[in-house]
Design a protein around this motif. Structure first.
Motif, PDB file in Angstrom:
ATOM      1  N   PRO A  23       0.865  -1.158   0.041  1.00  0.00           N
ATOM      2  CA  PRO A  23       0.095  -0.194  -0.094  1.00  0.00           C
ATOM      3  C   PRO A  23       0.582   1.311   0.122  1.00  0.00           C
ATOM      4  O   PRO A  23       0.410   2.148  -0.566  1.00  0.00           O
ATOM      5  N   ILE A  24       1.978   1.303   0.556  1.00  0.00           N
ATOM      6  CA  ILE A  24       2.833   2.515   0.839  1.00  0.00           C
ATOM      7  C   ILE A  24       3.366   2.564  -0.636  1.00  0.00           C
ATOM      8  O   ILE A  24       3.515   3.841  -1.002  1.00  0.00           O
ATOM      9  N   ASP A  25       3.763   1.432  -1.456  1.00  0.00           N
ATOM     10  CA  ASP A  25       4.212   1.775  -2.885  1.00  0.00           C
ATOM     11  C   ASP A  25       3.277   2.320  -3.602  1.00  0.00           C
ATOM     12  O   ASP A  25       3.411   3.122  -4.291  1.00  0.00           O
ATOM     13  N   LEU A  26       1.901   1.754  -3.552  1.00  0.00           N
ATOM     14  CA  LEU A  26       0.904   2.454  -4.264  1.00  0.00           C
ATOM     15  C   LEU A  26       0.702   3.753  -4.116  1.00  0.00           C
ATOM     16  O   LEU A  26       0.475   4.800  -4.970  1.00  0.00           O
ATOM     17  N   LEU A  27       0.741   4.326  -2.733  1.00  0.00           N
ATOM     18  CA  LEU A  27       0.621   5.849  -2.393  1.00  0.00           C
ATOM     19  C   LEU A  27       1.310   6.511  -2.934  1.00  0.00           C
ATOM     20  O   LEU A  27       1.344   7.618  -3.447  1.00  0.00           O
ATOM     21  N   ARG A  28       2.672   5.998  -2.778  1.00  0.00           N
ATOM     22  CA  ARG A  28       3.795   6.866  -3.173  1.00  0.00           C
ATOM     23  C   ARG A  28       3.788   7.037  -4.975  1.00  0.00           C
ATOM     24  O   ARG A  28       4.063   8.024  -5.351  1.00  0.00           O
ATOM     25  N   CYS A  29       3.306   5.929  -5.678  1.00  0.00           N
ATOM     26  CA  CYS A  29       3.060   6.105  -6.937  1.00  0.00           C
ATOM     27  C   CYS A  29       2.245   7.139  -7.365  1.00  0.00           C
ATOM     28  O   CYS A  29       2.091   7.968  -8.356  1.00  0.00           O
ATOM     29  N   VAL A  30       0.760   7.004  -6.675  1.00  0.00           N
ATOM     30  CA  VAL A  30      -0.267   7.810  -6.925  1.00  0.00           C
ATOM     31  C   VAL A  30       0.198   9.236  -6.569  1.00  0.00           C
ATOM     32  O   VAL A  30      -0.246  10.423  -7.387  1.00  0.00           O
ATOM     33  N   LEU A  31       0.952   9.488  -5.399  1.00  0.00           N
ATOM     34  CA  LEU A  31       1.361  11.123  -5.274  1.00  0.00           C
ATOM     35  C   LEU A  31       2.192  11.372  -6.272  1.00  0.00           C
ATOM     36  O   LEU A  31       2.383  12.419  -6.634  1.00  0.00           O
ATOM     37  N   ASP A  32       3.121  10.566  -6.811  1.00  0.00           N
ATOM     38  CA  ASP A  32       4.168  11.064  -7.790  1.00  0.00           C
ATOM     39  C   ASP A  32       3.314  11.286  -8.923  1.00  0.00           C
ATOM     40  O   ASP A  32       3.871  12.302  -9.685  1.00  0.00           O
ATOM     41  N   GLU A  33       2.168  10.770  -9.177  1.00  0.00           N
ATOM     42  CA  GLU A  33       1.436  11.191 -10.437  1.00  0.00           C
ATOM     43  C   GLU A  33       0.610  12.586 -10.203  1.00  0.00           C
ATOM     44  O   GLU A  33       0.391  13.316 -11.036  1.00  0.00           O
ATOM     45  N   ILE A  34       0.253  12.857  -9.261  1.00  0.00           N
ATOM     46  CA  ILE A  34      -0.698  13.905  -9.054  1.00  0.00           C
ATOM     47  C   ILE A  34       0.010  15.069  -8.282  1.00  0.00           C
ATOM     48  O   ILE A  34      -0.460  16.290  -8.536  1.00  0.00           O
ATOM     49  N   TRP A  35       1.168  14.969  -7.711  1.00  0.00           N
ATOM     50  CA  TRP A  35       1.838  16.097  -7.142  1.00  0.00           C
ATOM     51  C   TRP A  35       3.080  16.748  -8.286  1.00  0.00           C
ATOM     52  O   TRP A  35       3.660  15.715  -8.849  1.00  0.00           O
ATOM     53  N   PRO A  36       2.908  17.900  -8.435  1.00  0.00           N
ATOM     54  CA  PRO A  36       4.009  18.524  -9.355  1.00  0.00           C
ATOM     55  C   PRO A  36       5.246  17.953  -9.331  1.00  0.00           C
ATOM     56  O   PRO A  36       5.840  18.035 -10.358  1.00  0.00           O
ATOM     57  N   ALA A  37       5.803  18.072  -8.034  1.00  0.00           N
ATOM     58  CA  ALA A  37       7.059  17.456  -7.966  1.00  0.00           C
ATOM     59  C   ALA A  37       7.458  16.286  -7.773  1.00  0.00           C
ATOM     60  O   ALA A  37       8.562  15.937  -7.771  1.00  0.00           O
ATOM     61  N   GLY A  38       6.433  15.434  -7.951  1.00  0.00           N
ATOM     62  CA  GLY A  38       6.338  13.932  -7.774  1.00  0.00           C
ATOM     63  C   GLY A  38       6.564  13.743  -6.236  1.00  0.00           C
ATOM     64  O   GLY A  38       6.321  14.420  -5.500  1.00  0.00           O
TER      65      GLY A  38
END
Length: 125
Positions: free
Chosen positions: A97-112
């Protein structure tokens, strides 16, 4: 205040960062049945305890426990990827789940979103 969403959005993360909300809840971020299986798989091998909060379990050492002691800091950095891999093994065949969260945040957050680096070395999630 809590925001509930079906998908994590940049605006919600911005509101969280500005302390306009206390939490963001993403409904069904992990399917309930899969979350229950993940919980069982993670817990079945046992957990270590926080030094200052022994009622809370964890996989691997957290950085603040090193208390600025060079041998503990060295141990922390030497075990980062072993601990990340241990969590992934416990989640298999599902994604951590933490890998999934990191991936989603990387996609939506401008700086990744990526692992924090300190002293030129990657930190634990």
């Amino acid at each position: 205040m809590l925001i509930e969403l079906d998908d994590l959005k940049q605006g919600a993360v911005e509101r969280l960062a500005r302390e306009e909300v206390l939490a963001v809840r993403v409904r069904h971020f992990i399917d309930e049945d899969i979350a229950a299986r993940l919980s069982e798989q993670i817990m079945e091998r046992g957990l270590q305890k926080y030094l200052n909060a022994p009622s809370i379990g964890r996989i691997g050492m957290v950085f603040y426990e090193a208390e600025n002691q060079p041998p503990l800091i060295a141990n922390y950095f030497e075990s980062v990827f072993d601990n990340i891999n241990e969590l992934r093994k416990r989640c298999a065949p599902y994604v951590s789940p933490i890998d999934l969260l990191r991936c989603v945040l990387d996609e939506i957050w401008p700086a990744g979103a990526q692992l924090q680096t300190l002293y030129g070395r990657k930190m634990y999630v």
